[in-house]
Each structure stands twice: as C-alpha cells, then as structure tokens.
Design a protein around this motif. Structure first.
Motif, PDB file in Angstrom:
ATOM      1  N   LEU A  41       0.825  -1.212   0.000  1.00  9.91           N
ATOM      2  CA  LEU A  41       0.000   0.000   0.000  1.00  9.91           C
ATOM      3  C   LEU A  41       0.859   1.261   0.000  1.00  9.91           C
ATOM      4  CD1 LEU A  41      -2.848  -1.060   2.440  1.00  9.91           C
ATOM      5  CD2 LEU A  41      -3.043  -0.636  -0.019  1.00  9.91           C
ATOM      6  N   ALA A  42       2.008   1.209   0.666  1.00 12.74           N
ATOM      7  CA  ALA A  42       2.920   2.360   0.659  1.00 12.74           C
ATOM      8  C   ALA A  42       3.446   2.610  -0.755  1.00 12.74           C
ATOM      9  CB  ALA A  42       4.075   2.131   1.627  1.00 12.74           C
ATOM     10  N   PHE A  43       3.772   1.533  -1.476  1.00 16.37           N
ATOM     11  CA  PHE A  43       4.212   1.699  -2.868  1.00 16.37           C
ATOM     12  C   PHE A  43       3.075   2.229  -3.731  1.00 16.37           C
ATOM     13  CE2 PHE A  43       7.963  -0.616  -1.720  1.00 16.37           C
ATOM     14  CZ  PHE A  43       8.911  -0.232  -2.644  1.00 16.37           C
ATOM     15  N   LEU A  44       1.869   1.754  -3.518  1.00 18.94           N
ATOM     16  CA  LEU A  44       0.717   2.269  -4.253  1.00 18.94           C
ATOM     17  C   LEU A  44       0.541   3.762  -3.986  1.00 18.94           C
ATOM     18  CD1 LEU A  44      -1.914   1.915  -5.913  1.00 18.94           C
ATOM     19  CD2 LEU A  44      -3.024   1.301  -3.766  1.00 18.94           C
ATOM     20  N   ALA A  45       0.581   4.146  -2.716  1.00  9.69           N
ATOM     21  CA  ALA A  45       0.433   5.565  -2.364  1.00  9.69           C
ATOM     22  C   ALA A  45       1.582   6.388  -2.943  1.00  9.69           C
ATOM     23  CB  ALA A  45       0.378   5.723  -0.848  1.00  9.69           C
ATOM     24  N   GLY A  46       2.785   5.824  -2.923  1.00 10.26           N
ATOM     25  CA  GLY A  46       3.929   6.538  -3.500  1.00 10.26           C
ATOM     26  C   GLY A  46       3.766   6.763  -4.990  1.00 10.26           C
ATOM     27  N   GLY A  47       3.267   5.759  -5.698  1.00 12.04           N
ATOM     28  CA  GLY A  47       3.036   5.909  -7.132  1.00 12.04           C
ATOM     29  C   GLY A  47       1.980   6.961  -7.439  1.00 12.04           C
ATOM     30  N   ILE A  71       3.801   1.714  -8.650  1.00 10.01           N
ATOM     31  CA  ILE A  71       2.549   0.987  -8.401  1.00 10.01           C
ATOM     32  C   ILE A  71       2.703  -0.489  -8.752  1.00 10.01           C
ATOM     33  CG2 ILE A  71       0.147   0.769  -9.157  1.00 10.01           C
ATOM     34  CD1 ILE A  71       0.134   3.875  -9.364  1.00 10.01           C
ATOM     35  N   SER A  72       3.456  -0.793  -9.805  1.00  9.99           N
ATOM     36  CA  SER A  72       3.689  -2.188 -10.192  1.00  9.99           C
ATOM     37  C   SER A  72       4.463  -2.945  -9.119  1.00  9.99           C
ATOM     38  CB  SER A  72       4.451  -2.254 -11.510  1.00  9.99           C
ATOM     39  OG  SER A  72       3.690  -1.683 -12.543  1.00  9.99           O
ATOM     40  N   VAL A  73       5.427  -2.288  -8.492  1.00  7.00           N
ATOM     41  CA  VAL A  73       6.151  -2.917  -7.390  1.00  7.00           C
ATOM     42  C   VAL A  73       5.176  -3.245  -6.259  1.00  7.00           C
ATOM     43  CG1 VAL A  73       7.897  -2.547  -5.599  1.00  7.00           C
ATOM     44  CG2 VAL A  73       8.379  -1.901  -7.950  1.00  7.00           C
ATOM     45  N   GLY A  74       4.280  -2.330  -5.963  1.00  2.32           N
ATOM     46  CA  GLY A  74       3.263  -2.596  -4.931  1.00  2.32           C
ATOM     47  C   GLY A  74       2.395  -3.784  -5.291  1.00  2.32           C
ATOM     48  N   LEU A  75       2.031  -3.895  -6.556  1.00  2.00           N
ATOM     49  CA  LEU A  75       1.232  -5.033  -7.011  1.00  2.00           C
ATOM     50  C   LEU A  75       2.006  -6.335  -6.837  1.00  2.00           C
ATOM     51  CD1 LEU A  75      -1.256  -6.219  -8.453  1.00  2.00           C
ATOM     52  CD2 LEU A  75      -0.061  -5.771 -10.598  1.00  2.00           C
ATOM     53  N   LEU A  76       3.269  -6.342  -7.236  1.00  2.00           N
ATOM     54  CA  LEU A  76       4.096  -7.541  -7.087  1.00  2.00           C
ATOM     55  C   LEU A  76       4.252  -7.928  -5.620  1.00  2.00           C
ATOM     56  CD1 LEU A  76       6.905  -6.865  -9.705  1.00  2.00           C
ATOM     57  CD2 LEU A  76       5.078  -8.565  -9.839  1.00  2.00           C
ATOM     58  N   ILE A  77       4.411  -6.947  -4.761  1.00  3.35           N
ATOM     59  CA  ILE A  77       4.540  -7.235  -3.330  1.00  3.35           C
ATOM     60  C   ILE A  77       3.264  -7.853  -2.790  1.00  3.35           C
ATOM     61  CG2 ILE A  77       4.797  -6.191  -1.040  1.00  3.35           C
ATOM     62  CD1 ILE A  77       6.654  -4.137  -2.384  1.00  3.35           C
ATOM     63  N   SER A  78       2.111  -7.338  -3.177  1.00  3.93           N
ATOM     64  CA  SER A  78       0.857  -7.883  -2.655  1.00  3.93           C
ATOM     65  C   SER A  78       0.627  -9.315  -3.132  1.00  3.93           C
ATOM     66  CB  SER A  78      -0.330  -6.982  -3.012  1.00  3.93           C
ATOM     67  OG  SER A  78      -0.524  -6.940  -4.401  1.00  3.93           O
ATOM     68  N   VAL A  79       0.944  -9.600  -4.393  1.00  2.00           N
ATOM     69  CA  VAL A  79       0.816 -10.972  -4.897  1.00  2.00           C
ATOM     70  C   VAL A  79       1.822 -11.885  -4.190  1.00  2.00           C
ATOM     71  CG1 VAL A  79       1.129 -12.439  -6.927  1.00  2.00           C
ATOM     72  CG2 VAL A  79      -0.147 -10.304  -7.122  1.00  2.00           C
ATOM     73  N   GLY A  80       3.055 -11.399  -4.050  1.00  5.21           N
ATOM     74  CA  GLY A  80       4.077 -12.178  -3.359  1.00  5.21           C
ATOM     75  C   GLY A  80       3.718 -12.444  -1.911  1.00  5.21           C
ATOM     76  N   ALA A  81       3.092 -11.473  -1.259  1.00  9.36           N
ATOM     77  CA  ALA A  81       2.684 -11.653   0.136  1.00  9.36           C
ATOM     78  C   ALA A  81       1.636 -12.756   0.268  1.00  9.36           C
ATOM     79  CB  ALA A  81       2.148 -10.338   0.701  1.00  9.36           C
ATOM     80  N   ALA A  82       0.689 -12.771  -0.652  1.00  7.41           N
ATOM     81  CA  ALA A  82      -0.350 -13.805  -0.611  1.00  7.41           C
ATOM     82  C   ALA A  82       0.247 -15.189  -0.849  1.00  7.41           C
ATOM     83  CB  ALA A  82      -1.432 -13.506  -1.645  1.00  7.41           C
ATOM     84  N   LEU A  83       1.134 -15.294  -1.831  1.00  7.77           N
ATOM     85  CA  LEU A  83       1.780 -16.584  -2.100  1.00  7.77           C
ATOM     86  C   LEU A  83       2.656 -17.008  -0.935  1.00  7.77           C
ATOM     87  CD1 LEU A  83       2.708 -16.102  -5.857  1.00  7.77           C
ATOM     88  CD2 LEU A  83       0.831 -17.456  -4.896  1.00  7.77           C
ATOM     89  N   ARG A  84       3.362 -16.067  -0.342  1.00  2.13           N
ATOM     90  CA  ARG A  84       4.206 -16.374   0.819  1.00  2.13           C
ATOM     91  C   ARG A  84       3.352 -16.879   1.973  1.00  2.13           C
ATOM     92  NH1 ARG A  84       8.823 -17.701   3.219  1.00  2.13           N
ATOM     93  NH2 ARG A  84       9.123 -16.710   5.220  1.00  2.13           N
ATOM     94  N   TRP A  85       2.252 -16.194   2.263  1.00  2.00           N
ATOM     95  CA  TRP A  85       1.376 -16.633   3.354  1.00  2.00           C
ATOM     96  C   TRP A  85       0.924 -18.070   3.124  1.00  2.00           C
ATOM     97  CZ3 TRP A  85      -3.531 -18.536   3.182  1.00  2.00           C
ATOM     98  CH2 TRP A  85      -4.118 -18.793   4.434  1.00  2.00           C
ATOM     99  N   ILE A 103      10.003 -13.047  -1.843  1.00  4.97           N
ATOM    100  CA  ILE A 103       9.491 -11.684  -1.949  1.00  4.97           C
ATOM    101  C   ILE A 103      10.575 -10.661  -1.587  1.00  4.97           C
ATOM    102  CG2 ILE A 103       8.553 -11.588   0.387  1.00  4.97           C
ATOM    103  CD1 ILE A 103       6.144 -10.116  -0.764  1.00  4.97           C
ATOM    104  N   ILE A 104      11.521 -11.048  -0.737  1.00  2.92           N
ATOM    105  CA  ILE A 104      12.561 -10.105  -0.316  1.00  2.92           C
ATOM    106  C   ILE A 104      13.509  -9.763  -1.470  1.00  2.92           C
ATOM    107  CG2 ILE A 104      14.534  -9.793   1.245  1.00  2.92           C
ATOM    108  CD1 ILE A 104      12.840 -11.284   3.347  1.00  2.92           C
ATOM    109  N   PRO A 105      14.075 -10.751  -2.195  1.00  6.37           N
ATOM    110  CA  PRO A 105      14.899 -10.364  -3.350  1.00  6.37           C
ATOM    111  C   PRO A 105      14.091  -9.628  -4.424  1.00  6.37           C
ATOM    112  CG  PRO A 105      15.110 -12.729  -2.924  1.00  6.37           C
ATOM    113  CD  PRO A 105      14.128 -12.172  -1.946  1.00  6.37           C
ATOM    114  N   LEU A 106      12.827 -10.018  -4.594  1.00  7.70           N
ATOM    115  CA  LEU A 106      11.971  -9.329  -5.556  1.00  7.70           C
ATOM    116  C   LEU A 106      11.813  -7.863  -5.183  1.00  7.70           C
ATOM    117  CD1 LEU A 106       9.834  -9.341  -7.896  1.00  7.70           C
ATOM    118  CD2 LEU A 106       8.168  -9.843  -6.115  1.00  7.70           C
ATOM    119  N   LEU A 107      11.525  -7.605  -3.922  1.00  7.72           N
ATOM    120  CA  LEU A 107      11.361  -6.232  -3.452  1.00  7.72           C
ATOM    121  C   LEU A 107      12.664  -5.451  -3.598  1.00  7.72           C
ATOM    122  CD1 LEU A 107       9.788  -3.976  -2.070  1.00  7.72           C
ATOM    123  CD2 LEU A 107      10.376  -5.017   0.119  1.00  7.72           C
TER     124      LEU A 107
END
Length: 125
Positions: A41-47, A71-85, A103-107
């Motif tokens: 969400l922080a990346f989304l707000a930043g974009g 915003i794309s980084v924020g999207l990737l993080i949210s998808v990665g977070a769901a897969l990680r969970w 998700i950490i190297p991706l971020l």
C-alpha cells in the motif's frame, strides 16, 4: 485428513493436507502477511503521489513511467505476500521447513530498478 466442517471450500482446497498448526503460528503468519500488504500500500500511495505531486520534478511521460513502476512494485509485493502466506501455512501444516522468502529479493530488485530510473530521470532533467 478429513475435511474440517468449519472450513470453507476454498480453505479446504488450498489447505487440504497436514494438521492444523498452533494458532499462534498461524496468527504470526497473518501478521507478516499484513506487514507486506502495508508495504504494498505504501508503494501504491507513493506511485499515486508521484503522479499527482511531482510535476515540477519530472516531465509528464517520465512521471507516468515512475508512477507506473512504483505501483507495479506494490502489485508484485501484494501478490508475493499472498503466495508467501499460503506457502508458509502449508509448510507449517506439513511440518516442512519454511520456504525461502522470495518476496525479499523481488522487493530489493524492484526497488533498486525504481530508484535507478528516478536517478536517471533527475540527472537527465
């Protein structure tokens, strides 16, 4: 394992195998997921902020590129977070070691690319 009658179909399908972990570990996994979502969400707000407030810093097409990248980084993080969970929850249920947090190297990589693009745009401008 028989299907838990209290579990919905989606949960029963995604988490069909293994035994129910200690609730403390499941809740910790959820808190970690929510922390990654806050980052997304922080990346989304930043974009959005770059697009809305950086007109003096970046010309129009560059500003849009930076905004979309952020915003794309924020999207990737949210998808990665769901897969990680999901992967962590499955590992806990099956008694397997926890998976490496991809998700950490991706971020790190995506943030580095975004910063490099911003530096190049500021220097060229």
């Amino acid at each position: 394992m028989s299907e838990n009658p209290q579990r919905g179909r989606l949960s029963a399908r995604l988490l069909a195998h293994g035994t129910e972990p200690d609730p403390r570990f499941t809740l910790a996994n959820e808190r970690t997921f929510l922390a990654w979502i806050r980052t997304a969400l922080a990346f989304l707000a930043g974009g959005v902020a770059v697009e809305a407030f950086a007109a003096e810093v970046f010309a129009d097409p560059y500003r849009t590129v930076v905004s979309v990248l952020t915003i794309s980084v924020g999207l990737l993080i949210s998808v990665g977070a769901a897969l990680r969970w999901l992967n962590v929850e499955r590992s806990m249920r099956l008694g397997h070691p926890l998976p490496m947090p991809l998700i950490i190297p991706l971020l790190s990589f995506a943030s580095g690319v975004a910063m490099a693009v911003i530096i190049v745009l500021v220097v060229l401008d």
